[in-house]
Scaffold this motif. Structure first.
Motif, PDB file in Angstrom:
ATOM      1  N   ASN A 104     -18.009   4.764  14.636  1.00  0.00           N
ATOM      2  CA  ASN A 104     -17.423   5.854  13.854  1.00  0.00           C
ATOM      3  C   ASN A 104     -16.570   6.792  14.693  1.00  0.00           C
TER       4      ASN A 104
ATOM      5  N   GLN B  88      -5.894   0.387   6.879  1.00  0.00           N
ATOM      6  CA  GLN B  88      -6.755   1.457   6.371  1.00  0.00           C
ATOM      7  C   GLN B  88      -6.457   2.752   7.109  1.00  0.00           C
TER       8      GLN B  88
ATOM      9  N   PHE C 299      -7.822   6.866   7.781  1.00  0.00           N
ATOM     10  CA  PHE C 299      -9.039   7.679   7.761  1.00  0.00           C
ATOM     11  C   PHE C 299      -8.738   9.106   8.202  1.00  0.00           C
ATOM     12  N   TYR C 300      -9.369  10.055   7.524  1.00  0.00           N
ATOM     13  CA  TYR C 300      -9.402  11.416   8.052  1.00  0.00           C
ATOM     14  C   TYR C 300     -10.316  11.420   9.263  1.00  0.00           C
ATOM     15  N   CYS C 301      -9.842  12.023  10.347  1.00  0.00           N
ATOM     16  CA  CYS C 301     -10.638  12.090  11.575  1.00  0.00           C
ATOM     17  C   CYS C 301     -10.614  13.514  12.125  1.00  0.00           C
TER      18      CYS C 301
ATOM     19  N   VAL D  21     -14.711   9.736  12.841  1.00  0.00           N
ATOM     20  CA  VAL D  21     -14.196   9.303  11.546  1.00  0.00           C
ATOM     21  C   VAL D  21     -14.962  10.019  10.436  1.00  0.00           C
TER      22      VAL D  21
ATOM     23  N   GLU E 235     -13.759  10.200   6.660  1.00  0.00           N
ATOM     24  CA  GLU E 235     -13.735   9.431   5.418  1.00  0.00           C
ATOM     25  C   GLU E 235     -12.432   8.658   5.309  1.00  0.00           C
ATOM     26  N   GLU E 236     -12.458   7.596   4.515  1.00  0.00           N
ATOM     27  CA  GLU E 236     -11.272   6.782   4.312  1.00  0.00           C
ATOM     28  C   GLU E 236     -10.391   7.388   3.226  1.00  0.00           C
TER      29      GLU E 236
END
Length: 253
Positions: free
Chosen positions: A14, A46, A48-50, A64, A66-67
């Motif tokens: 993650n 894909q 992702f918010y990171c 990570v 959420e996608e």
């Protein structure tokens, strides 16, 4: 929100590790700090918010969160195969074509290409084009970076890859060809999910020998409007029309 395309080896469970040029951009250009959020994209398309967890002298480590649910790729896969033009026109072609949704890009050594690439020059050019495609994908919030393939000829291109439709942008016909399709007629035959090849010649266009070969291979000659376009304008016209048809007009009818 700024996004970055991170290679597969930098994804660990993650966490995402940002290095090299992306590290410089995050730390020195955007001045991001721990706790700030960015978007990271993986090679599978894909995003992702990171959240930035830590920053040291060589890398940025992100958690990570959420996608993202996004749909920002053309519903068809368009490969632009373009005859080598003069000067730095390829830079513009790749940058703007990426913004408009191009899937792959193939530089073509064609009969009327004035420019000739040796191996050393080709490798240098390809690295630059890949960098341009990556930055344009980030700027335009795409989920994928177009693949920049090595230099080919029309013969090797059609031998090594399969497409659902091959279109050739040319205002001329050979003696074997009796008709030319409008771009609209060609688009009407395309379905979402298909792989489309669009071949565009260099400044001098395609030779009669090349047009005859492409005709024998079942490629469809098309005209892009009523005016003669510069070589660097043709792919942008085509991609803009495809984007409008599949992403705007068709979704409303």
């Amino acid at each position: 929100m700024q996004r970055y395309f991170i290679p597969k080896e930098n994804w660990q469970d993650n966490q995402v590790i940002i290095t090299d040029d992306d590290y410089h951009h995050v730390v020195n250009v955007m001045r991001k700090q721990e706790g700030n959020q960015i978007i990271c994209c993986n090679p599978n398309g894909q995003a992702f918010y990171c959240e930035i967890n830590s920053i040291n002298e060589k890398q940025v480590v992100c958690n990570v969160l959420e996608e993202l649910e996004e749909n920002n790729e053309l519903p068809i896969h368009v490969t632009i195969a373009h005859g080598l033009p003069k000067g730095d026109k390829l830079d513009l072609i790749v940058q703007k074509s990426t913004e408009l949704g191009m899937g792959d890009f193939v530089p073509l050594q064609m009969d009327r290409s004035i420019v000739k690439w040796d191996h050393k020059k080709e490798q240098k050019k390809l690295l630059r084009l890949k960098k341009i495609a990556k930055e344009a994908s980030e700027q335009s919030h795409r989920s994928r970076i177009p693949a920049i393939q090595g230099k080919q000829t029309i013969h090797t291109l059609l031998q090594n890859q399969e497409f659902d439709m091959c279109l050739v942008a040319s205002e001329y016909l050979t003696k074997d060809q009796s008709s030319q399709s409008s771009f609209r007629q060609a688009i009407d035959k395309i379905s979402p999910g298909q792989k489309i090849l669009l071949i565009i010649g260099p400044e001098g266009g395609l030779s009669e020998e090349e047009l005859s070969f492409l005709h024998e291979q079942g490629c469809l000659p098309i005209r892009l409007g009523a005016r003669i376009l510069r070589t660097e304008t043709a792919p942008l016209y085509a991609l803009s029309a495809l984007s409008f048809y599949f992403e705007e007009w068709r979704c409303e009818v």
